[in-house]
Design an enzyme around this catalytic site. Structure first.
Site, PDB file in Angstrom:
ATOM      1  N   GLU A 135      83.138   3.735  12.243  1.00 59.12           N
ATOM      2  CA  GLU A 135      83.885   3.082  13.715  1.00 59.12           C
ATOM      3  C   GLU A 135      85.113   3.898  13.764  1.00 59.12           C
ATOM      4  OE1 GLU A 135      85.029  -0.886  13.190  1.00 59.12           O
ATOM      5  OE2 GLU A 135      85.343  -1.365  15.171  1.00 59.12           O
ATOM      6  N   CYS A 170      80.787  -3.276  13.171  1.00 58.48           N
ATOM      7  CA  CYS A 170      81.804  -4.085  12.396  1.00 58.48           C
ATOM      8  C   CYS A 170      81.684  -5.436  12.461  1.00 58.48           C
ATOM      9  CB  CYS A 170      83.176  -3.322  12.559  1.00 58.48           C
ATOM     10  SG  CYS A 170      84.293  -3.604  11.180  1.00 58.48           S
ATOM     11  N   LYS A 181      81.086  -2.133  21.793  1.00 53.47           N
ATOM     12  CA  LYS A 181      81.280  -3.543  20.654  1.00 53.47           C
ATOM     13  C   LYS A 181      81.233  -4.561  21.628  1.00 53.47           C
ATOM     14  CE  LYS A 181      84.157  -4.620  16.617  1.00 53.47           C
ATOM     15  NZ  LYS A 181      85.305  -3.933  15.887  1.00 53.47           N
TER      16      LYS A 181
END
Ligand SMILES: NC(=O)CCC(=O)C(=O)O
Length: 265
Positions: A43, A146, A112
């Protein structure tokens, strides 16, 4: 289809895209020499969580990085799950995962969906509102970033598409050392409950606010850890066959046994 994956567990240099691109270029060259089919980056690998740099100096639209990655994929004829990068647009700055095929085609951009407050993402970034499904030569897959792995309902959504079913979940991360056991447990659970391979690439090293935990890993649909690193800066290699998911799903047909008459979704 058999896939050899290479997970680049790099120590991201804070606020230095040039240094990080040099690291990634070398790591890709090394992974290609090892005959990897798919190379995975962590990331926010160009800048880390240097929000001051992102705001003041980073180029818009991540165009330089996209060109860099396209040339790497096309030049080495390799698939890139190219981690995520800060992508500045007129609608805000997103934490965006980029996927390229062997011809350098940009196959997916996933921003995200769940911004992580402990790392101040919601103060500096804009959340994405679209799913992470994409297709490469080995079939359908889905990408996540994540904090997304804490939301099983989000990842399960990608298994409920009427036509396309992913065989692999790719996760790119900057996950701190303090919670690395949760990282492992959440990923193993996501693999088992969705009957998919999970390929999860974390960063290592530290930034001014966190020490990161490495432990990149590849997990089978049965929850077996097929490969895992420690905290060192390295590239983890793992091979698997996506066709293995069919027998597992026939043996324990969870998706046929779902009681959608009882669930809210
Ligand atoms: N970069 C992230 O989203 C970190 C997520 C995390 O550390 C967690 O515990 O969740």
């Amino acid at each position: 289809m058999k896939i050899k994956t290479a997970l680049v567990q790099m120590d991201v240099v804070f606020g230095d895209p040039g240094a990080n691109r040099r690291k990634v270029k070398q790591a890709v060259e090394d992974a290609v020499a090892e005959k990897a089919d798919v190379i995975v980056l962590p990331e926010m690998w160009t800048t880390g969580y240097d929000f001051d740099f992102i705001k003041e100096e980073l180029e818009d639209e991540a165009s330089d990085t996209i060109l860099f990655l396209q040339e790497l994929a096309r030049g080495h004829r390799v698939n890139l799950i190219a981690g995520s990068v800060a992508k500045k647009t007129e609608d805000g700055t997103f934490n965006t995962l980029l996927v390229f095929n062997r011809h350098g085609g940009l196959r997916k951009e996933y921003s995200k969906a769940h911004l992580f407050r402990l790392m101040n993402e919601e103060k500096h970034l804009t959340q994405g509102d679209e799913g992470g499904m994409f297709k490469l030569e080995h079939g359908y897959a889905a990408g996540f970033i994540c904090y997304d792995i804490r939301f099983p309902e989000w990842m399960r959504t990608h298994m409920l598409h009427p036509k396309f079913t992913p065989d692999v979940f790719y996760v790119v991360a900057e996950w701190p050392k303090a919670r690395i056991e949760q990282w492992r447990a959440l990923l193993i659970a996501r693999a088992i409950e969705n009957q998919v391979f999970v390929v999860a690439c974390n960063r290592t090293g530290s930034d001014p606010n966190n020490a990161f935990g490495g432990h990149s890993l590849v997990i089978s649909p049965l929850g077996e850890v097929l490969a895992e690193t420690g905290e060192e800066e390295t590239t983890l290699y793992a091979e698997f066959d996506t066709e293995d998911v069919q027998e597992i799903r026939e043996n324990i047909p969870v998706f046929q046994d779902r009681r959608t008459d009882l669930y809210r979704q």
